[in-house]
Design a protein around this motif. Structure first.
Motif, PDB file in Angstrom:
ATOM      1  N   TRP A  77     135.724 -40.228  43.863  1.00 31.30           N
ATOM      2  CA  TRP A  77     137.551 -40.027  43.445  1.00 31.30           C
ATOM      3  C   TRP A  77     138.033 -39.837  44.339  1.00 31.30           C
ATOM      4  N   TRP A  78     137.858 -38.270  44.636  1.00 36.30           N
ATOM      5  CA  TRP A  78     139.811 -38.069  45.640  1.00 36.30           C
ATOM      6  C   TRP A  78     139.397 -38.295  46.600  1.00 36.30           C
ATOM      7  N   LEU A  82     140.893 -50.016  39.765  1.00 37.46           N
ATOM      8  CA  LEU A  82     140.970 -48.482  39.279  1.00 37.46           C
ATOM      9  C   LEU A  82     139.546 -48.382  39.008  1.00 37.46           C
ATOM     10  N   LEU A  83     138.793 -48.858  37.457  1.00 39.96           N
ATOM     11  CA  LEU A  83     137.747 -48.230  37.481  1.00 39.96           C
ATOM     12  C   LEU A  83     136.608 -47.975  38.707  1.00 39.96           C
ATOM     13  N   LEU A  84     136.274 -49.224  39.261  1.00 36.62           N
ATOM     14  CA  LEU A  84     135.842 -48.656  40.286  1.00 36.62           C
ATOM     15  C   LEU A  84     135.886 -47.688  41.456  1.00 36.62           C
ATOM     16  N   VAL A  85     137.141 -47.006  41.613  1.00 35.70           N
ATOM     17  CA  VAL A  85     137.110 -45.952  42.477  1.00 35.70           C
ATOM     18  C   VAL A  85     136.965 -44.996  41.606  1.00 35.70           C
ATOM     19  N   ALA A  86     137.239 -44.561  39.818  1.00 33.33           N
ATOM     20  CA  ALA A  86     137.483 -44.124  39.038  1.00 33.33           C
ATOM     21  C   ALA A  86     136.111 -43.256  38.562  1.00 33.33           C
ATOM     22  N   ILE A 118     138.869 -40.586  36.148  1.00 30.47           N
ATOM     23  CA  ILE A 118     140.569 -41.549  35.404  1.00 30.47           C
ATOM     24  C   ILE A 118     141.679 -40.338  35.776  1.00 30.47           C
ATOM     25  N   ALA A 119     140.880 -39.734  34.613  1.00 37.43           N
ATOM     26  CA  ALA A 119     141.641 -38.100  34.358  1.00 37.43           C
ATOM     27  C   ALA A 119     141.789 -37.105  35.900  1.00 37.43           C
ATOM     28  N   GLY A 120     141.006 -37.250  36.732  1.00 37.29           N
ATOM     29  CA  GLY A 120     141.179 -36.908  37.746  1.00 37.29           C
ATOM     30  C   GLY A 120     142.386 -37.215  38.763  1.00 37.29           C
ATOM     31  N   LEU A 121     141.555 -38.907  39.400  1.00 36.24           N
ATOM     32  CA  LEU A 121     142.749 -39.789  39.425  1.00 36.24           C
ATOM     33  C   LEU A 121     144.390 -39.185  39.823  1.00 36.24           C
ATOM     34  N   TYR A 164     142.955 -43.344  47.556  1.00 38.65           N
ATOM     35  CA  TYR A 164     142.181 -44.846  47.271  1.00 38.65           C
ATOM     36  C   TYR A 164     143.158 -45.261  46.105  1.00 38.65           C
ATOM     37  N   LEU A 165     144.226 -44.779  45.323  1.00 42.64           N
ATOM     38  CA  LEU A 165     145.620 -45.036  44.555  1.00 42.64           C
ATOM     39  C   LEU A 165     146.850 -45.494  45.015  1.00 42.64           C
TER      40      LEU A 165
END
Length: 503
Positions: free
Chosen positions: A362-363, A353-357, A306-309, A372-373
């Motif tokens: 995730w990057w 968002l929870l799935l990709v985190a 989550i933070a890295g996204l 992914y965002l």
């Protein structure tokens, strides 16, 4: 033309003005991407990352009418869109690339070799590839990007932004990172963004025409075919459509809204049932084999994701486009101005968002930042429009500074698109180039979150705390404006003279 219950009578000239501004937005985005696309064709040769795999699937569909790619890999069909092994003089493409393309094979129960990637993009680009090769395939994705920018303009107008501001926001978000670079790459992110934004817009509207209902159902049903990580968002949107169907039947019997909602639900079910049937055929189970990808992290890895996204030195969203800081801070304003739209978007986007985190990658690996965002980034136009409509001059200046920083980084990438791509070593090529231009060492202060070059835990915690403080500061700035109170409680889309009936 029927009106919304909240609308006043509007002179026809307002509709004409909106159409003119929409035309400006569409033409401007098309011209910009044509110019950038020419640069992509020179510097991003040959196709790399996941792109060639979608093309191989498209070739299998075109030539064999099947999905078994064993013969395509045996024949090395990717060499058709590769340069000659003796690179030509003046070669400006990738300095190195794999001549032997290793298959991204699905862990299937069927004999043969099948791609683990979604079929949706391959279906979209197959015929254009047959007609015009890579240019044709890029044109299809680019068209999705142009239509997405148009939807962002409409979305900003829906919540009361003036046409000029709506156009600036649509172009400002659509042409820069993270959306802009992907509008010319063979990835499913931009088509998915178009489907998601359109479905959210139309389901948030209280009335739709029959063809809008049909397109909404098609968009929902197509999302999981683009990639199965969209399946939960599609399920949420389908459930909302089902609720609209039930409400229309209860209020008005079998009228136009009921029939339209029924079409949406039917098409969404066709798409959902189709992907389940495909999974049963390929994997022997109703969902994709998780072994097809790198798997998922536990709670600790998900929090880091989550933070890295948002913050990762190379792939973080606000590192690439700081204006999204303001969009996050303005989320309460979105709730105040358009609660119905906010509730729908948040419900649809949160599981994604929870799935990709939770993804271990995730990057997004080899691709421009915040891959992914991209599908959800366009929704930022709503909180930004809610904030900037009627904002003071210094608030607008602050927004332009935040946007301008990301725009400069985007231009650096467009001048040499290879700079968008990062090896996971913690060094951001865009910032490194900016450092050389201005002589200020910014890149070395960025914090990597991805595991191959992750900063110490304490450093990542400090960076996350700084992000939270920045968002809190922006919320405090916005709270001083009159718009925090919202128009009349904000129970639905803002009570402005909106054009959401138009497409």
């Amino acid at each position: 033309m029927r009106k919304h219950w909240w609308e006043d009578d509007r002179p026809a000239v307002d509709d004409q003005r909106d159409r003119r501004w929409l035309a400006v937005v569409l033409v401007a985005s098309a011209l910009v991407w044509v110019l950038i696309g020419a640069r992509y064709l020179v510097r991003l040769q040959p196709l790399t990352g996941d792109e060639p795999y979608y093309v191989v699937t498209a070739i299998s569909l075109l030539e064999d009418r099947d999905l078994d790619e064993a013969n395509q890999y045996a024949e090395r069909v990717w060499l058709r869109f590769y340069p000659p092994e003796q690179l030509p003089a003046g070669w400006q493409g990738w300095p190195s690339f794999p001549w032997q393309l290793p298959p991204h094979a699905a862990h299937a129960v069927r004999p043969g070799l099948y791609s683990k990637h979604g079929l949706g993009l391959a279906l979209l680009i197959a015929l254009p590839w047959a007609i015009a090769g890579r240019v044709g395939a890029m044109a299809v994705v680019g068209l999705c990007g142009i239509l997405l920018v148009g939807q962002l303009f409409r979305l900003a107008r829906d919540v009361g932004a003036a046409p000029r501001l709506a156009a600036a926001l649509a172009l400002g978000l659509g042409l820069t990172m993270p959306i802009g670079p992907y509008a010319l790459l063979l990835f499913p992110e931009v088509p998915a963004a178009l489907c998601l934004v359109y479905a959210v817009r139309r389901l948030a509207d209280r009335e739709n025409r029959w063809w809008q209902w049909v397109l909404t159902g098609a968009a929902i049903g197509f999302l999981p075919w683009l990639h199965q990580r969209f399946v939960f968002s599609a399920a949420v949107l389908g459930a909302v459509a089902l609720g609209r169907l039930w409400a229309a039947r209860w209020r008005r019997g079998t009228g136009p809204d009921w029939r339209g909602a029924l079409a949406t639900v039917g098409l969404a079910l066709v798409g959902g049932a189709g992907i389940v049937a495909y999974n049963l055929w390929l994997y022997g189970q109703p969902y994709q084999n998780t072994a097809d990808h790198a798997g998922f992290s536990g709670l600790k890895g998900t929090v880091n994701g989550i933070a890295g996204l948002l913050l990762d030195a190379q792939w973080g969203l606000v590192i690439a486009a700081p204006v999204y800081l303001a969009a996050i801070a303005a989320l309460p304003l979105w709730w105040t101005h358009a609660r119905r739209l906010f509730a729908l978007a948040a419900t649809a986007v949160t599981p994604y968002l929870l799935l990709v985190a939770a993804y271990r990658v995730w990057w997004g690996e080899w691709g421009p930042p915040a891959r992914y965002l991209v599908p959800v980034a366009g929704l930022a136009v709503v909180p930004l429009a809610s904030w900037l409509t009627g904002a003071r001059w210094w608030e607008r200046l602050l927004a332009w500074i935040l946007w301008g920083w990301g725009a400069v980084l985007s231009v650096i990438g467009y001048l040499d698109p290879q700079r968008f791509y990062h090896h996971p070593d913690g060094m951001n090529k865009l910032y490194a180039t900016l450092d050389r231009w201005v002589g200020i060492p910014v890149a070395e202060f960025l914090v990597p979150f991805q595991p191959f070059a992750a900063a110490p835990v304490a450093t990542r915690l400090w960076a996350s705390a700084a992000l939270c403080l920045a968002i809190a500061g922006l919320i405090a700035v916005m709270a001083r404006t009159r718009q925090w109170r919202g128009p009349g409680g904000g129970s639905g889309v803002r009570a402005a003279k909106t054009t959401s009936r138009q497409e």
